[in-house]
Design an enzyme around this catalytic site. Structure first.
Site, short mmCIF file in Angstrom:
data_model
loop_
_atom_site.label_atom_id
_atom_site.label_comp_id
_atom_site.label_asym_id
_atom_site.label_seq_id
_atom_site.Cartn_x
_atom_site.Cartn_y
_atom_site.Cartn_z
CE LYS A 171 -5.12 -4.08 -6.53
NZ LYS A 171 -6.15 -4.40 -6.02
CE LYS B 116 0.45 1.76 0.58
NZ LYS B 116 -0.84 2.13 -0.27
CE LYS C 23 -4.25 -6.95 0.45
NZ LYS C 23 -5.60 -6.22 -0.03
#
Ligand code: TRP
Length: 360
Positions: free
Chosen positions: A138, A222, A225
């Site tokens: 991240k 994956k 969102k």
């Protein structure tokens, strides 16, 4: 089992006296799990986490938390944060979690999470935190500029779990390392303050092969969102038409359906759709491969669409209904938080006493 290459503490793989003690006293284990209110929920969240939440209710006492404090480790629009907190709570309910028998609440309503997290910030070591792959991913190249909260995130997660002395935590594969850190924090706290077995060494519950649902546009990535293409995912609030369109457009390869599991595993897009079918149908993937072996993708996709609409349609509709009634959802969250505070209070008291904080 913790992975020795990532766990800072080899003791984390020791047998767990708490679980046996629990069972010996005839008690159910206690589940804690959390979902972040960031972005819309999709099929991956459902199959990897939320569906299992409902399935654990008969065997455990469950605490399911919308982790709004974790969400703000990356900036969130305040209005959306509130709306998404209600959306996640609605998904828990729509998936069948009983908010009167179990606890559904949002993290910031129970101050003990932040209070225990501070103590854990002082137990966890910089080196442990620096090894967290989710932080590294991240933060990326922007390490100097991300929030301090993003770095401390796993200590707050440990606090979530240990504030209730949860024995089991259902999570996706990607959270395993944070669970190992939680175990290490528990063990170090117990050692540092000479309170053996005070915090339990929590067990992860990782569900079947389809905890990893991949993108419908690229079977090697994956489902996420944050993928710019909405065709890459099935959202829990998608209606039947949207589900059908997305499955019809899902990427496949030009060959007929795979004949064997090994063949499927070499073809990521086919493998992903077969995995989704197996999970939704509660079948082994091998059985699904056998049922569609050598057929055309169009036939398989039609069956998958019918199955997905049958399983997900009612959940999406119930979520939509609940989201139109925020007063009802807020009531469930407030009631859950009240019961969560009551469970947490004696444990936090004991931690404060153990650390040497004076009572107010
Ligand atoms: N970090 C988890 C995720 O992103 C969410 C989470 C926060 C959680 N606290 C937790 C999961 C405690 C399990 C237990 O998926």
């Amino acid at each position: 089992m913790p992975d020795a290459t990532t766990s800072p503490n080899p003791d984390a793989s020791a047998p767990n006296p708490h679980l046996a003690a629990y069972a010996a006293r005839g008690l159910k284990g206690r589940i804690f799990s959390g979902v972040q209110p960031t972005g819309n929920l999709h099929l991956g969240n459902y199959l990897g986490a939320i569906r299992n939440f409902a399935r654990l209710q008969n065997d455990y006492d469950c605490i399911y938390c919308v982790v709004d404090q974790h969400a703000i480790t990356l900036w969130q629009d305040p209005k959306e944060l509130s709306a998404q907190t209600r959306e996640i709570a609605s998904a828990f309910l729509a998936a069948g979690v009983d908010g009167s028998k179990h606890i559904i609440f949002n993290q910031s309503m129970v101050p003990g999470h932040a209070q225990l997290a501070w103590v854990f910030n002082c137990v966890a070591r910089m080196g442990w935190m620096s090894r967290m792959t989710q932080f590294k991913e991240k933060a990326g190249k922007d390490r100097e500029n991300v929030s301090l909260g993003l770095f401390a995130y796993p200590a707050l997660m440990a606090a979530d779990i240990l504030l209730y002395k949860a024995t089991h935590v259902p999570v996706g594969e990607d959270q395993k390392q944070h669970l190992e850190l939680t175990r290490d924090i528990a063990i170090k706290f117990n050692n540092d303050f000479a309170v053996p077995d005070f915090f339990p060494v929590t067990e992860p519950l990782i569900f079947g092969a389809t905890t990893r649902v991949m993108s419908l546009r690229d079977g090697t990535k994956k489902m996420s969102k944050s993928d710019p293409s909405d065709y890459s995912r099935i959202n829990l609030t998608d209606d039947a038409d949207a589900i059908a369109q997305k499955i019809r457009r899902a990427k496949t390869d030009p060959l007929p359906m795979p004949e064997t599991l090994e063949d499927a595993e070499k073809r990521p897009d086919a493998d992903n759709l077969l995995g989704i079918y197996a999970a939704l149908a509660d079948q082994e993937k091998e059985a699904v491969v056998a049922a569609f072996a050598g057929k055309q993708f169009s036939e398989f996709k039609a069956a998958l669409t019918e199955l997905a609409v049958a399983k997900l349609g009612p959940i999406g509709a119930e979520m939509q209904r609940l989201m139109k009634d925020p007063g009802h959802v807020d009531g469930i969250l407030r009631n859950g938080a009240e019961r969560a505070r009551a469970l947490a209070a004696p444990i936090l008291d004991e931690v404060y006493r153990t650390v040497g904080f004076l009572k107010p």
